[in-house]
Design a protein around this motif. Sequence first.
Motif, mmCIF file in Angstrom:
data_model
loop_
_atom_site.group_PDB
_atom_site.id
_atom_site.type_symbol
_atom_site.label_atom_id
_atom_site.label_comp_id
_atom_site.label_asym_id
_atom_site.label_seq_id
_atom_site.Cartn_x
_atom_site.Cartn_y
_atom_site.Cartn_z
ATOM 1 N N TYR A 1 57.759 -10.589 18.245
ATOM 2 C CA TYR A 1 57.496 -10.410 19.676
ATOM 3 C C TYR A 1 57.955 -9.021 20.110
ATOM 4 C CZ TYR A 1 57.367 -11.359 24.696
ATOM 5 O OH TYR A 1 57.090 -11.312 26.045
ATOM 6 N N GLN B 1 55.495 -6.382 18.990
ATOM 7 C CA GLN B 1 54.256 -6.452 19.766
ATOM 8 C C GLN B 1 54.477 -5.886 21.180
ATOM 9 O OE1 GLN B 1 52.951 -10.459 20.371
ATOM 10 N NE2 GLN B 1 50.903 -9.871 21.066
ATOM 11 N N ALA B 2 55.582 -6.307 21.793
ATOM 12 C CA ALA B 2 55.864 -5.860 23.162
ATOM 13 C C ALA B 2 56.123 -4.366 23.204
ATOM 14 C CB ALA B 2 57.060 -6.629 23.725
ATOM 15 N N MET C 1 52.922 -2.392 23.045
ATOM 16 C CA MET C 1 52.187 -2.390 24.306
ATOM 17 C C MET C 1 52.902 -1.586 25.382
ATOM 18 S SD MET C 1 50.906 -6.275 24.136
ATOM 19 C CE MET C 1 49.560 -6.721 23.052
ATOM 20 N N ALA C 2 54.228 -1.739 25.416
ATOM 21 C CA ALA C 2 54.987 -1.017 26.449
ATOM 22 C C ALA C 2 54.958 0.487 26.196
ATOM 23 C CB ALA C 2 56.428 -1.520 26.501
ATOM 24 N N LYS D 1 52.543 2.162 25.712
ATOM 25 C CA LYS D 1 51.402 2.728 26.445
ATOM 26 C C LYS D 1 51.705 2.912 27.929
ATOM 27 C CE LYS D 1 48.054 0.775 23.262
ATOM 28 N NZ LYS D 1 47.389 -0.490 22.988
ATOM 29 N N ALA D 2 52.797 2.310 28.376
ATOM 30 C CA ALA D 2 53.159 2.442 29.787
ATOM 31 C C ALA D 2 53.958 3.727 29.963
ATOM 32 C CB ALA D 2 53.980 1.233 30.235
ATOM 33 N N PRO D 3 53.386 4.712 30.641
ATOM 34 C CA PRO D 3 54.117 5.971 30.791
ATOM 35 C C PRO D 3 55.415 5.782 31.568
ATOM 36 C CG PRO D 3 52.035 5.995 32.029
ATOM 37 C CD PRO D 3 52.084 4.711 31.290
ATOM 38 N N GLY D 4 56.439 6.525 31.198
ATOM 39 C CA GLY D 4 57.741 6.421 31.867
ATOM 40 C C GLY D 4 57.651 6.872 33.312
ATOM 41 N N ARG D 5 58.648 6.452 34.059
ATOM 42 C CA ARG D 5 58.642 6.794 35.480
ATOM 43 C C ARG D 5 59.817 7.708 35.791
ATOM 44 N NH1 ARG D 5 55.003 4.348 38.743
ATOM 45 N NH2 ARG D 5 54.377 2.452 37.700
ATOM 46 N N ASP D 6 59.556 9.004 35.720
ATOM 47 C CA ASP D 6 60.608 9.957 36.053
ATOM 48 C C ASP D 6 60.891 9.881 37.541
ATOM 49 O OD1 ASP D 6 60.891 10.806 33.526
ATOM 50 O OD2 ASP D 6 59.578 12.548 33.717
ATOM 51 N N LEU D 7 62.143 10.132 37.876
ATOM 52 C CA LEU D 7 62.491 10.157 39.291
ATOM 53 C C LEU D 7 61.788 11.333 39.962
ATOM 54 C CD1 LEU D 7 66.298 9.392 39.247
ATOM 55 C CD2 LEU D 7 64.369 7.832 39.441
ATOM 56 N N TRP E 1 45.455 12.229 40.248
ATOM 57 C CA TRP E 1 44.453 13.003 39.525
ATOM 58 C C TRP E 1 43.453 12.026 38.927
ATOM 59 C CZ3 TRP E 1 41.794 17.047 39.114
ATOM 60 C CH2 TRP E 1 41.112 17.387 37.934
#
Lengths: 644, 209, 371
Positions: free
Chosen positions: A368, A371-372, A375-376, A378-384, A609
């Motif tokens: 798990y 797999q996770a 997939m994660a 592909k989630a771009p990080g969230r810079d402050l 964009w």
Amino acid sequence: MSILIEGKSGTRHLLMGNEAIARGALEAGVHVAAGYPGTPSSEIIESLAKVCGPRNLYVEWSVNEKVAMEVAAAASFAGLRSLCVMKQNGVNVASDFLLHLAGSGTRAGMVIVPCDDPGALSSANEGESRHFARLVEIPLLEPGDFQQAKDMIKWAFALSEQIRNPVMVRSVTRLSHASGNVVFGDLPAVDAEAYFKHDGPALDPLQGVMLSYPVALKHRGQQEKLQQAVSLFEQSPFNTYEGPENPELLVITSSACCLYSTEAIHLLGLEERVGLLKLTTTWPLPPQLMENYLARTDKILVVEEVIRFLENEVKVLAAELAPRIGIKTFFGKKDGLLPTVGELNPDLVAGALARIFKMDYEPVAATYAAQAAEMAAKAPGRDLTFCPGCPHRASFWTIHNVLEMDNRQGFVCGDIGCYSLAMLPSGFSTLKTLHAMGSGAGLASGFGKLKAFGMDQPAVAVSGDSTFFHAVLPALVNAVHQQSDITLIVLDNSGTAMTGFQPHPGRPVDAAGNPAPQIDIASVCEAIGARVRTCDPFDLERTERTLLEMLADTPGVKVLVLKQICALSPEKKAKKMFEMRLDESICLGENCGCNRLCTRIFKCPGLNWDAAAGVARIDEVICAGCGVCASICPAGAISKKEVA
Amino acid sequence: MQQTTLLSDPYNVIITGVGGQGNVMASRVLGNMLSEQGFEVTIGETFGASQRGGSVMSHLRISRQTAWSPQIPKAKAHVVVALEPIEALRVLMVFGNPRTRVLCNTRPIQPVAVICGDAAYPDGTEIRRAIGELTSDARFVDATDAAVRLGNPILGNIMMIGALAAMGGLPIGRADFKVVISRTMDADKVTANLAAYDMGVDMIGAKEQ
Amino acid sequence: MHVFGSNELVEDVLKTDLCVGCGACVNLCPYYKTWRGKTARLFPCDLPRGRCHAYCPKAEVDLDELSRKIWQTTYDGSPLGNHRKIIAARAGEKMLPGAFQAGGTVSALVTVALRNGLIDAVALTDRQGLTPVARLITDWREVVNCAGTKLMAAPTLAAVNEAVGQGRRRLGVVGTACQMTAVAQMRTNPLEEEDFSDPIALAVGLFCNWSLDTRQFQQFLSAKIDLAAIRGMDVPPPPADILVLTTDTGTVEIPLSQIKPIIAQTCFTCPDMTAEFADVSVGMFEGRPGWNTVIVRSDKGAELIEKARGEKYLETEAMPEENIAHLSRAAAEKKARALRMLMRRNLLNNKNGRHAAVRMPTEIVERILKG
């Protein structure tokens, strides 16, 4: 009206740790509370400010933590119970006074609540206040849950009055900024009278003068007070033990780690094998209580956050007790089982327990997890980043550009506030130093004197409006007097924005919302001899020209006040100044000479964009309507219309 | 008939999103709805600096017995409520397990890395598929757009509470919501919040039928 | 001609002190700005090719290619460049005396071009305080406001780019040799844009041996006199060897030896004394105060001279051969000096992917160096 005073005795409420602390102070009959805003501590003073009228309470947001502690001490000297609140960094600021106060002693109960931030979730360091309690020799209490956060405040006031010295009740982010159920106690009567008795026998703690002099005598007396505290600690109802009579391992812990440790033992099903001693009176440790539990086992794990404090204290005590309790094996940070950096959580504690008991602890199944993770990924990080519509984005845009245009490798000394984010690409990586409150101006004052050694880089400092009063002012006075060559930019967004818009001396209201004299930053700077200009940072062109001229001007102390209200300010009520429109037929996307200046460089979250269409777009949901991007688009594709 | 017991004790809920989406408020409302009924509720929150455009998480522990750690142990989330799609993925990676259920708002908020072109935002169907594969029950609702239609995008968080209640698994209902919202909100805002809650309930209900 | 992007421009020109601050890269995009004589790039731009690089007179200037495109002939390294004739000139009776410096030829030519609609705007160099700034002028009456040498490198071409961005296509420009090189590159459509049209209707070049670093010059002068009082400046022809400043309270003379250390270093790499890519180049007439030397290079330049003379804005005379020979020697010496500097700095005809400041056929290099 607040639940903190409406809630009846015996009723149960879901409270934030900070609210529980505030309720504890109310139940203790506090009459003066002072602090300086700082995450994760701010809600304590805020909660008290909301009920100051009905509770006959004076609450203030002081100019800084040292003054807050002095204000609280004055109340204690005059016979009123007082509370002083700050984030950990504030203890550094207040510590000079605190050291002397611990020597002079207090009268009515005085409780100091520092809120530490292990893991630096909203700080620029993860320093700890525990060490200060030992340094200045005052008792240290650490609540281990939300109920204790309330109840121990009340207990701390009583303790302070018994020993006539301040008591520190230390909280952490995961208590202060977490919530749990708390059962209320009684609220006392609100009457109080202040009088400072100072003409009795000089050394009389209640009638004489309040001094740390004569030092030897007072210091000895202070240490006797600590011994008094220790004997009370031995009987404290807040130190608890769960587990078998003779556990295979004794876990000793405090603060939020009590909750982590309980959960970790539960996760591994070790309830029958591990004993858990939850200490709330962590300095000085009560030796008899400790002997009782240390004697039950040979193996001890100390669970605490950041650097060793409790672990060392326990080891010293165990060494002293060794003839009676035998030699112990210790686990904790010294052996690397637990980290000395960052906050803990149930998994880290469970991991340590698993290693001691040679068990497997794999919370997530490997398949798990793989797999996770895939997939994660592909989630771009969230810079402050600065909020949409934040004046700081516009300010740093200009500051960055002006320093580049000035072309002398000038730099900005940063300071503490939302604008600290300008160290990141979202703030165009403009800050080159970042330390304590006021340090930006202080460092600039030093840099500005190095011309004699061939340094001709312009030294610029930034400061928020609240920070200006807190600690920038002395540095600025220094720069003027020493004839340093600096430019200070005050990013005045009309409140202590980062911590929730608490008022400061530059605002026309006080903590309770009553009108208060407003101290004008520009006038103060002019009065001390700086050359002062004021601009609206949203007016990019004028701000740029002004700052360019200031840097090119003859040497000296120059102050630019950039005044624009915070986008999140309650005064704005989330109202947009402008309705923004982007004309896709004009936007040239990657094909214009600008190469997506708006989204690639300026990158306000209100702009998106659209790679497929090759144009920028305005995200209506996120855009705050500040209008700045319209000034930035070189193609004129973005337009703004004033909102009626 | 509203459920009155917990499927597991403690029952662990994570509400995740991006700073500014009303994450903290949603966790408080949900926590209070459960606390009202006598449950021991612990909420751990990450906010402060992380509110500025960063990922935000609230951990709710719901128990009949005691207060639990304000941080949920790894892989122990029973339900993940995501106000933003990729935040669901991020949370599942650490706190999810094959039995975890997900309620996900489909409206993306582009991270700075995407806005400036350093990274791509994953395709919506790909995110759905990934979340679906990682969980036992995944529901997707377009709460933000519905909230915009209702007049204020911030109501999306309340809509998610309504949808969560309709998903089942938690002992909460409209009456609990009304009590809490009436106590914590100005009277003029209660109607809009109740409407948002009901819309959230309908979003799940409509899908069920 | 090799055209690269903004990153190469920063690495090869800005960071190596080759930038003269001509303004050719300014106002094309939001990234390049000029302030107090310095050009700066605000943010990185990762486009692989850009006009900023294509126009720069210090980055990959292929003189042979440029000569073929502008003059339809190879670059031969001759001291004064391609030209039709060299004459002496000064402002004619229609020009008010005293408002211009030296012979007033440049002011006269620009005035005539504007009055006759040969151009509808002209990019000139003005001063703001002591700092040279670009100025776009559309009214011929304002031309004389910009007259007079500034001695410092000027971002004049920023005004050209701004005007082109506004859609202007009949532009005049007055500038030094480096600026005329940049203008020539602008005219040759280096990025091969489909909808390209030459925006320059008249390029007037100024003879130039060197220019001063704006900031160092200001710093130098501020220690000596009140900058606000300066009204004009000039370097009289040899053997004077001084810089003369006209101020509110009289003239101040400064020996050139004091000025030399603050000459912009990039000027020592410049092989062009007489602005070889202009329509017409103007300089002083050594030994004859109040007159200019004028090199007429293009048909357009020749026509303008004729028109100006016909309308009595300009007075011309033949140029003595002896003076031409002297000018030619000076120009040849500058060329040879510059090539030696370029080679020492490894900036001439670089190979293996390394970027050059200047390119020209090797036989021409040899010819110039032989003298």
